[in-house]
Design a protein around this motif. Structure first.
Motif, PDB file in Angstrom:
ATOM      1  N   SER A  87       0.832  -1.203   0.000  1.00 57.76           N
ATOM      2  CA  SER A  87       0.000   0.000   0.000  1.00 57.76           C
ATOM      3  C   SER A  87       0.869   1.255   0.000  1.00 57.76           C
ATOM      4  N   ARG A  90       2.055   1.807  -3.467  1.00 63.25           N
ATOM      5  CA  ARG A  90       0.947   2.405  -4.235  1.00 63.25           C
ATOM      6  C   ARG A  90       0.850   3.904  -3.968  1.00 63.25           C
ATOM      7  N   GLU A  91       1.011   4.313  -2.710  1.00 61.40           N
ATOM      8  CA  GLU A  91       0.999   5.745  -2.396  1.00 61.40           C
ATOM      9  C   GLU A  91       2.192   6.443  -3.039  1.00 61.40           C
ATOM     10  N   ARG A  95      -0.955   6.721  -5.910  1.00 63.83           N
ATOM     11  CA  ARG A  95      -2.132   5.871  -5.782  1.00 63.83           C
ATOM     12  C   ARG A  95      -2.447   5.113  -7.073  1.00 63.83           C
ATOM     13  N   ARG A  96      -1.421   4.867  -7.862  1.00 60.95           N
ATOM     14  CA  ARG A  96      -1.538   4.005  -9.046  1.00 60.95           C
ATOM     15  C   ARG A  96      -0.863   2.670  -8.768  1.00 60.95           C
ATOM     16  N   TRP A  97      -1.391   1.604  -9.371  1.00 63.09           N
ATOM     17  CA  TRP A  97      -0.847   0.260  -9.176  1.00 63.09           C
ATOM     18  C   TRP A  97      -0.051  -0.130 -10.421  1.00 63.09           C
ATOM     19  N   GLN A 182      -8.202  -1.958  -6.328  1.00 61.98           N
ATOM     20  CA  GLN A 182      -9.037  -1.689  -5.169  1.00 61.98           C
ATOM     21  C   GLN A 182      -9.981  -2.854  -4.929  1.00 61.98           C
ATOM     22  N   PRO A 306      -9.271  11.124  -4.021  1.00 58.86           N
ATOM     23  CA  PRO A 306      -8.396   9.976  -3.705  1.00 58.86           C
ATOM     24  C   PRO A 306      -7.592  10.156  -2.434  1.00 58.86           C
ATOM     25  N   LYS A 309      -9.500   8.863   0.419  1.00 61.63           N
ATOM     26  CA  LYS A 309      -9.502   7.393   0.441  1.00 61.63           C
ATOM     27  C   LYS A 309      -8.250   6.864   1.110  1.00 61.63           C
ATOM     28  N   SER A 310      -7.114   7.476   0.792  1.00 57.21           N
ATOM     29  CA  SER A 310      -5.850   7.059   1.407  1.00 57.21           C
ATOM     30  C   SER A 310      -5.843   7.334   2.904  1.00 57.21           C
ATOM     31  N   TRP A 314      -5.384   4.292   5.635  1.00 56.08           N
ATOM     32  CA  TRP A 314      -4.265   4.225   6.574  1.00 56.08           C
ATOM     33  C   TRP A 314      -4.714   4.436   8.006  1.00 56.08           C
TER      34      TRP A 314
END
Length: 346
Positions: A87, A90-91, A95-97, A182, A306, A309-310, A314
């Motif tokens: 995670s 990703r941050e 916030r992209r995978w 997600q 977004p 969401k993070s 967390w």
């Protein structure tokens, strides 16, 4: 799969627009945030691992309720070791995978499995404390061990069912076009997973703490001065038929007693009730923003920024850091075991 270039990713992290694709260095705020998150990951892993090592090395901890604590520590160690690092990556990429579909599915499954197990382990500990306080005569060590093992088994079984369902076609977790990874946004799965992972255990722990509060209030109300007052009696004794009657009267006798201070059991129950209350309170504060968003967003087809969401995600992860901290703080045996463990290492 199209890979985002470094310029795009840096612009995303520093808050730049995706359309501009202008290179921007990491801001001080971004660096500070990522550093704090990395410290949270390490602290969560080390603290829960320390609890596990202590339970394994101390023989007196090889029984109830420490098996429930061990199950909670295992789930929280898995959160810190398997879920939070990916995670954080990703941050780091805005916030992209970028790690592909397969690893996305593994990460989401581990995320749901470990977080759900952690939540249900908190619920199991609350139930165990409730039964040990309100039914301490019936809730024997043998019964307690059997019930705790059943609760641990059901915790991991339910968590596995919820986490593995998307792998069998119940919604999609990865989008190659937007590089999104997600939890499945299928409305039916959203209702099933959020209620199974949070809202049902939330109802259980709130009910349990309400019952614990009532039991504690009843015990405090019953700790008043107790008085035993026998009724007056008149005893007549006749020595002879012609002699005058002799009577003896027993006056009212009053015996009063009052316990000074709390007994050992009352102190133990009070500390247990306080620990459960703080454990439940932190659990609710950490997870309720995330699960409210997870339930509302897919059902209303709306969205939130977004970054929020993070923050919610967390905040939920941080519950795995607070769990062992709260439990060990209210247990002197763990504090003594920690000191002995570190003194032996020296």
């Amino acid at each position: 799969m199209t890979q985002p270039n470094v310029t795009d990713l840096s612009a995303n992290i520093s808050g730049g627009s995706e359309s501009g694709n202008l290179y921007r260095p990491f801001s001080v705020f971004s660096v500070l945030t990522l550093t704090l998150l990395a410290m949270l990951v390490v602290a969560t892993f080390v603290w829960n691992l320390l609890v596990l090592v202590t339970i394994l090395r101390v023989r007196t901890f090889h029984r109830v309720p420490h098996n429930l604590v061990a199950s909670m520590a295992i789930s929280d160690v898995m959160v810190a070791g398997l879920v939070m690092p990916l995670s954080l990556v990703r941050e780091l990429y805005g916030r992209r995978w970028i790690l592909g579909r397969a690893l996305c599915q593994v990460w989401i499954s581990c995320d749901v499995l470990c977080c759900t197990a952690s939540i249900w382990n908190v619920t199991a500990i609350a139930l165990d404390r409730y039964w040990s306080i309100t039914r301490h005569l019936e809730y024997t060590l043998k019964t307690r061990k059997r019930i705790s093992n059943v609760m641990i088994g059901l915790t991991w079984l339910l968590s596995s069912v919820i986490s593995l369902s998307p792998l069998f076609g119940w919604g999609e977790t990865y989008s190659e076009d937007s590089l999104a990874c997600q939890v499945s946004q299928e409305p039916s799965y959203t209702v099933f997973s959020t209620f199974g992972a949070f809202y049902l255990p939330l109802c259980v722990v709130l009910f349990v703490y309400w019952k614990i509060y009532k039991a504690a209030k009843f015990r405090i109300g019953s700790r008043k001065t107790n008085t035993i007052t026998p009724m007056a009696e008149v005893i007549e004794v006749k020595e002879a038929e012609r002699q005058p009657q002799m009577a003896f009267t027993v006056r009212h006798a009053t015996v009063s007693f009052q316990t000074d201070g709390e007994t050992w059991r009352e102190q133990k129950e009070r500390r247990a009730a306080l620990m459960v209350g703080i454990l439940i309170g932190v659990f609710v504060l950490c997870w309720i923003p995330f699960f409210l968003a997870e339930l509302i967003i897919p059902l209303c087809s709306c969205d939130i920024p977004p970054v929020w969401k993070s923050v919610f995600l967390w905040l939920g992860y941080s519950n795995s850091f607070f769990n062992p901290l709260i439990y060990t703080a209210f247990n002197k045996n763990y504090n003594n075991a920690f000191r002995n463990l570190f003194s032996r290492q020296r």
